[in-house]
Design an enzyme around this catalytic site. Structure first.
Site, PDB file in Angstrom:
ATOM      1  N   ASP A 129      37.634  45.627  59.991  1.00 15.56           N
ATOM      2  CA  ASP A 129      38.151  44.453  59.274  1.00 15.56           C
ATOM      3  C   ASP A 129      39.181  43.694  60.117  1.00 15.56           C
ATOM      4  O   ASP A 129      39.242  42.460  60.066  1.00 15.56           O
ATOM      5  CB  ASP A 129      38.713  44.842  57.884  1.00 15.56           C
ATOM      6  CG  ASP A 129      39.511  46.139  57.901  1.00 15.56           C
ATOM      7  OD1 ASP A 129      39.865  46.628  58.999  1.00 15.56           O
ATOM      8  OD2 ASP A 129      39.793  46.666  56.812  1.00 15.56           O
ATOM      9  N   ASP A 130      39.965  44.424  60.904  1.00 12.68           N
ATOM     10  CA  ASP A 130      40.914  43.770  61.817  1.00 12.68           C
ATOM     11  C   ASP A 130      40.163  42.894  62.819  1.00 12.68           C
ATOM     12  O   ASP A 130      40.590  41.779  63.139  1.00 12.68           O
ATOM     13  CB  ASP A 130      41.739  44.806  62.605  1.00 12.68           C
ATOM     14  CG  ASP A 130      42.434  45.828  61.721  1.00 12.68           C
ATOM     15  OD1 ASP A 130      41.728  46.557  60.996  1.00 12.68           O
ATOM     16  OD2 ASP A 130      43.670  45.889  61.752  1.00 12.68           O
ATOM     17  N   ASP A 171      44.878  50.944  58.568  1.00 12.39           N
ATOM     18  CA  ASP A 171      44.192  52.237  58.680  1.00 12.39           C
ATOM     19  C   ASP A 171      43.471  52.351  60.029  1.00 12.39           C
ATOM     20  O   ASP A 171      43.552  51.450  60.858  1.00 12.39           O
ATOM     21  CB  ASP A 171      43.234  52.461  57.497  1.00 12.39           C
ATOM     22  CG  ASP A 171      42.120  51.413  57.445  1.00 12.39           C
ATOM     23  OD1 ASP A 171      41.880  50.724  58.462  1.00 12.39           O
ATOM     24  OD2 ASP A 171      41.499  51.287  56.386  1.00 12.39           O
ATOM     25  N   ASP A 218      53.695  40.913  60.417  1.00 15.53           N
ATOM     26  CA  ASP A 218      52.497  41.059  61.245  1.00 15.53           C
ATOM     27  C   ASP A 218      51.973  42.482  61.064  1.00 15.53           C
ATOM     28  O   ASP A 218      52.754  43.439  61.136  1.00 15.53           O
ATOM     29  CB  ASP A 218      52.822  40.834  62.722  1.00 15.53           C
ATOM     30  CG  ASP A 218      53.202  39.391  63.024  1.00 15.53           C
ATOM     31  OD1 ASP A 218      52.733  38.491  62.303  1.00 15.53           O
ATOM     32  OD2 ASP A 218      53.951  39.177  63.993  1.00 15.53           O
ATOM     33  N   ASN A 248      40.336  52.383  60.665  1.00 13.05           N
ATOM     34  CA  ASN A 248      39.081  51.633  60.774  1.00 13.05           C
ATOM     35  C   ASN A 248      39.428  50.176  61.090  1.00 13.05           C
ATOM     36  O   ASN A 248      39.940  49.457  60.225  1.00 13.05           O
ATOM     37  CB  ASN A 248      38.300  51.731  59.462  1.00 13.05           C
ATOM     38  CG  ASN A 248      36.985  50.984  59.519  1.00 13.05           C
ATOM     39  OD1 ASN A 248      36.740  50.173  60.433  1.00 13.05           O
ATOM     40  ND2 ASN A 248      36.119  51.231  58.558  1.00 13.05           N
ATOM     41  N   GLU A 257      51.220  43.558  71.703  1.00 14.58           N
ATOM     42  CA  GLU A 257      51.492  43.252  70.291  1.00 14.58           C
ATOM     43  C   GLU A 257      51.817  44.512  69.484  1.00 14.58           C
ATOM     44  O   GLU A 257      52.758  44.516  68.697  1.00 14.58           O
ATOM     45  CB  GLU A 257      50.295  42.545  69.629  1.00 14.58           C
ATOM     46  CG  GLU A 257      50.104  41.082  70.038  1.00 14.58           C
ATOM     47  CD  GLU A 257      51.097  40.128  69.390  1.00 14.58           C
ATOM     48  OE1 GLU A 257      51.903  40.532  68.540  1.00 14.58           O
ATOM     49  OE2 GLU A 257      51.062  38.934  69.765  1.00 14.58           O
TER      50      GLU A 257
END
Ligand SMILES: *[C@@H]1O[C@H](CO)[C@@H](O)[C@H](O)[C@H]1NC(C)=O
Length: 148
Positions: free
Chosen positions: A111-112, A106, A73, A108, A57
């Site tokens: 959150d993804d 970013d 995306d 970090n 991806e």
């Protein structure tokens, strides 16, 4: 005086960049992180499925963005602005993860990860990811070979 100013500028730039910028994960670095985050067995899939998905991806790039004309995306899991995040320019966006798409770029990826788990949970699998459907149907174990 001028030299001091530029030294200060360079130092400040170096301090400000980590966190704001994207990064490219190493394959095993990502595999170990996903394992720690409970991906093994989640929705009945292996960590290797996720590493395969990410490789195809985003190429492990947290700042990857792909535009298909009507939506975009974002990030290492290529999370879509029509359903999951808000980029302010996708009409009818559901923003189901309640997050700004830019925050998915970013270095970090906490959150993804939270959002990717929501997507997988809703689908009860990894079928929402086109690359997983296309490239990860065979033996995926080589994607985590040598990682643990
Ligand atoms: C772009 O991607 C979205 C989300 O996957 C999809 O719903 C839409 O049909 C796609 N649009 C085009 C033009 O391919």
């Amino acid at each position: 005086m001028k030299t001091l100013f530029f030294l200060a500028l360079i130092l400040l730039t170096a301090l400000a960049l980590p966190g704001a910028e994207g990064k490219v994960f190493e394959r095993c670095e990502l595999a170990r992180l996903l394992k720690r985050q409970g991906f093994s067995g989640f929705v009945g899939r292996k960590v290797a499925d996720w590493v395969c998905l990410v490789q195809h991806e985003s190429g492990y790039r947290t700042d990857a963005v792909h535009d298909n004309g009507s939506s975009r995306d974002y990030g290492i899991f290529q999370i879509n602005s029509l359903y999951w995040c808000d980029d302010g320019r996708t009409p009818g966006s559901k923003n189901a993860c309640r997050i700004s798409c830019s925050r998915l770029l970013d270095d970090n990826i906490a959150d993804d990860i939270r959002c990717a788990k929501m997507i997988a949970q809703e689908a009860r699998g990894l079928t929402p990811w086109v690359a997983w459907n296309r490239f990860c149907q065979g033996d995926v174990d080589p994607y985590v070979r040598g990682c643990w």
